[in-house]
Design a protein around this motif. Structure first.
Motif: not given
Length: 244
Positions: A27, A139, A136-137, A106, A29, A157, A57, A103-104
């Motif tokens: 993944s 981080y 989203p997830i 961070k 960022n 996560h 992400g 997805n995420h």
């Protein structure tokens, strides 16, 4: 030994290794305007990620291009929330245009570290994500204020760092200090192996800190980042560590 974890990297920050790193990460960022990034740079990085099937992400920051988002700045919680939300929406828009799933999220640099210890900063991040219309997830580091603020509101996560050294309390050694970065592939592998297999982070002084991370970061601007990742991916395969 069979362990499944992921490797992520901070990209879209003007570095020259974005595409080169893609085959070795799971993944990425992507800077979205706070410390670096425009619609064009986000699109370029997303297209690389799409080509290599890498999850993407947002990487929002303090609105501080002068210091590359690596300095805590004086800003109200509301203004920070507004800035983060604008960064997320820009990233989401480009993802939608390219049919890429978000997805995420961070946080970057000083925002990431300060949200770990400062409640208003953590609140600004969480509220911006909630207001963005997606879940989203996130981080983040385990057992921090940001972790506690986001818990039960969005998937989380826990993250640890392949290329950064740690203090005895589990914080990252300041980039101002010597030896803050790990640039030797073998030393990076040792840190990675300890975190993944032994579930510990070994601080600079040798203190062993519990580690429950499932995603592990390397910075694209770290010296030898490509060599480090190639080495880690090869060694991970030898030790039956699945990267996904």
């Amino acid at each position: 030994m069979n362990k499944s974890i992921s490797i992520n990297a901070d990209l879209g920050e003007g570095g020259v290794y974005d595409e080169t790193l893609m085959p070795y990460i799971n993944s990425c960022n992507i800077a979205c305007g706070g410390h670096f990034g425009t619609k064009a740079t986000i699109k370029k990085t997303l297209l690389f990620a799409k080509e290599y099937n890498v999850k993407s992400g947002a990487h929002p920051s303090f609105p501080d291009t002068d210091n590359f988002g690596r300095k805590v700045i004086s800003i109200t919680k509301q203004d920070l929330k507004t800035s983060i939300l604008e960064q997320l929406l820009l990233f989401y828009k480009v993802c939608k245009d390219l049919e890429v799933e978000v997805n995420h999220v961070k946080p970057h640099g000083a925002l990431y570290n300060y949200a770990a210890i400062d409640a208003p900063t953590a609140d600004a991040i969480v509220e911006a994500i909630l207001d963005s219309g997606k879940r989203p997830i996130l981080y983040t580091l385990e057992n921090t204020i940001l972790h506690k603020k986001a818990e039960n509101l969005m998937p989380i996560h826990f993250e640890a760092f392949i290329d950064r050294t740690y203090t005895d309390i589990g914080a990252l050694v300041s980039r101002k200090e010597p030896h803050a970065l790990i640039t030797n592939p073998d030393k990076a592998w040792t840190q990675f192996y300890n975190m993944v297999v032994n579930k510990i982070i070994v601080s600079e002084s040798g203190n062993k800190i519990p580690c429950n991370a499932s995603t592990f970061c390397i910075h694209s601007d770290t010296e030898n980042s490509v060599e480090i990742l190639k080495y880690i991916v090869r060694k991970a395969e030898e030790h039956n560590i699945t990267l996904q």
